[in-house]
Design a protein around this motif. Sequence first.
Motif, mmCIF file in Angstrom:
data_model
loop_
_atom_site.group_PDB
_atom_site.id
_atom_site.type_symbol
_atom_site.label_atom_id
_atom_site.label_comp_id
_atom_site.label_asym_id
_atom_site.label_seq_id
_atom_site.Cartn_x
_atom_site.Cartn_y
_atom_site.Cartn_z
ATOM 1 N N GLU A 1 -10.268 18.357 -1.993
ATOM 2 C CA GLU A 1 -10.604 18.182 -3.255
ATOM 3 C C GLU A 1 -11.022 19.639 -3.714
ATOM 4 N N PRO B 1 -2.670 6.984 -2.037
ATOM 5 C CA PRO B 1 -3.278 6.710 -3.306
ATOM 6 C C PRO B 1 -3.122 8.074 -4.263
ATOM 7 N N ILE C 1 -8.506 1.399 -2.561
ATOM 8 C CA ILE C 1 -9.680 2.158 -2.141
ATOM 9 C C ILE C 1 -10.980 1.975 -3.257
ATOM 10 N N ASP D 1 -10.877 10.029 1.608
ATOM 11 C CA ASP D 1 -11.537 11.352 1.051
ATOM 12 C C ASP D 1 -10.793 11.868 -0.290
ATOM 13 N N VAL D 2 -9.564 11.917 -0.257
ATOM 14 C CA VAL D 2 -8.682 12.473 -1.313
ATOM 15 C C VAL D 2 -8.950 11.764 -2.470
ATOM 16 N N ILE D 3 -8.817 10.514 -2.516
ATOM 17 C CA ILE D 3 -8.785 9.813 -3.802
ATOM 18 C C ILE D 3 -10.326 9.695 -4.304
ATOM 19 N N TYR E 1 0.780 -1.025 -0.123
ATOM 20 C CA TYR E 1 -0.169 -0.013 -0.064
ATOM 21 C C TYR E 1 0.826 1.257 0.194
ATOM 22 N N PRO F 1 -11.323 18.094 -11.491
ATOM 23 C CA PRO F 1 -10.825 17.784 -10.235
ATOM 24 C C PRO F 1 -9.574 18.324 -10.097
ATOM 25 N N MET G 1 -8.504 10.249 5.269
ATOM 26 C CA MET G 1 -7.938 11.417 4.579
ATOM 27 C C MET G 1 -7.774 10.693 3.076
ATOM 28 N N HIS G 2 -7.136 9.628 3.018
ATOM 29 C CA HIS G 2 -6.701 8.914 1.900
ATOM 30 C C HIS G 2 -8.110 8.666 1.184
ATOM 31 N N TRP H 1 -13.069 11.279 -4.514
ATOM 32 C CA TRP H 1 -13.498 12.383 -5.292
ATOM 33 C C TRP H 1 -13.055 12.437 -6.784
ATOM 34 N N LEU H 2 -11.895 11.877 -7.031
ATOM 35 C CA LEU H 2 -11.455 11.782 -8.467
ATOM 36 C C LEU H 2 -12.166 11.034 -9.250
#
Lengths: 206, 372
Positions: free
Chosen positions: A100, A33, B30, B63-65, A30, A87, B60-61, B67-68
């Motif tokens: 975001e 991301p 995710i 959330d951040v990803i 991992y 985005p 946070m990970h 939305w993409l």
Amino acid sequence: MVDPSQDPAAAEHSVKRREALARIGRFSAYTAPLVLGMLTATKAVAQTTGTPPPPAPPPPPPPDGCCWVEALLASGQKVGEALEGAPLLMMELDGSGIYEGAVERTRPSVQPCLFFQTRSGIGLTLSESTPIPVHRDGAVDYLVARDVLTGDVLPVQDADGFRWESLDVIEERGTLPVSLLSAGNGVYAAGDEAGRLIFTHNFLKV
Amino acid sequence: MTPIPFAGGLVLFDGPSQQLRILNSGAAAIWTLVDAGFSKAEAADAIAAHAGLAPEEAEMHVDVISWLWEAPPVAPPAAPVVAMPPRELSDPGPPKRYRVGDTGFGFSCDDDETWLRIEFALSDCIDPDAEPSFLLHVAAEEQGEMELLKDGTSILVSSDSGEMAGAIFQAILEGVHADIDWLGLMHGAAVARDGGAILIPGASGAGKSTLAAFLAARGYHYLSDDLIALRADGRVMPWPTPFSIKRGSWPVLRPLYPELDDLDEIHLLNRRIKFVPVGRDPWATPPQPVRAIVFPDYGQTKEPVVEPVAPLDALARLAGERLWLGNPMTEDGVRRFLGWFETIPAWRIAYPDLETAERQIGQICEGLKAAA
């Protein structure tokens, strides 16, 4: 609570979730991301020479900050191809976190550019007038790119996540096509390599 | 979205919007959870347990990803290619005749900049006696738009002369090799040695043309300067257009290409370029299997570095540049390309001069030979 043994849909849902948990174990170790890249079918393949023709220079260009059109956003999309609604990965103005956002407006331009590279090799080509958040004396200050010095500490994002990192290289890159992306009074991330990003401010005076 | 596992990450193929997204291991995990019906909070819990993260970091990970892929498509879907009925052309003028291999074709163009690009790129293929198998014409339309027509049928409308040049090359390749099943086309140079091709993709200005010209002068077979055409079996078809050498590289290449002094200087896109002819021989090079991909990273002050590039990162680099996997892109086509691509080793080489790059690529070739 639904008993999966009594409800086929719930049972199927439960199996799907278990399989998903098993599948994530088959990915590589991992890491934070990232969308590393994006491809659309419409891209032409060859150019024969250089970048696409720069848009006509606007009449006297205001000193707005912006990134090179070939730089990549967090989504993997090129800065020059981003449209309204695209985005953006953004940073709080005080550097306290990331969130975001989305492009609100865009405007092409042609401006003298610099190349920045931080200690770990994260690079970004951007116009000389781009406002950059810089960590100095415990606070975040904003300088235009031409006033930033090697050794200044900039916000970056890569597979190791968000952090501040010192600037090691500043090179002149000549006049290049750039695109001004407006996302409110915000700071967004872009980089010359996918997933290796530097945060810059954006102003759009129109 | 169709998830396609690739090299420890995930490639998401979206047919309707004709987009591919390349996810690293974290984003892939995710996405897999959210796609299976996990809420964001549940996904964060699972990620925290899977990766040993603190709960707030995992949140946070996620959330951040997330939305993409929740965001609407970032580019409008590709306009479908509609086969237009052949129509009468508006006096395109006499097409110039060319020949690649045994196939002749004609090309005419209303747009000066596109004409300039193609005229030099095909300068080694001019053959006034060629019998055209097909005709290409670029018609200037309103508001700076151009339309590419093949035998009167519309192929592309664009205002970008670079995109137009790419489409012309693709049309010629498909016309010349009519029966070939293509794996993909990519922006880059290619050379061959010991029966195997080295692909040199890279952004404009990365140094790929200069490196290809240098290697060609040092004994490598020249395959391509700008467009890498891959057959379904993973072999590179030659597309050896003249080297487009930018001004900064003239001094270093002059000893190897003394004709540079006598060539006309062309001004394209604010750049000063000389096109170095390569003759007809390279066009007869047989298709070469790909041995390796090398991403060039030239800089006068660079420390020499040869480092492997993981397949996922190599794919992201290509996607950030120019890569064509068919139009429309299909899941089968994407899977086939990814299956091939994962087997090709990739390196990044950083070099302060061309001799160093030659040595680095030589080492890579020797290493591959030894491993084989």
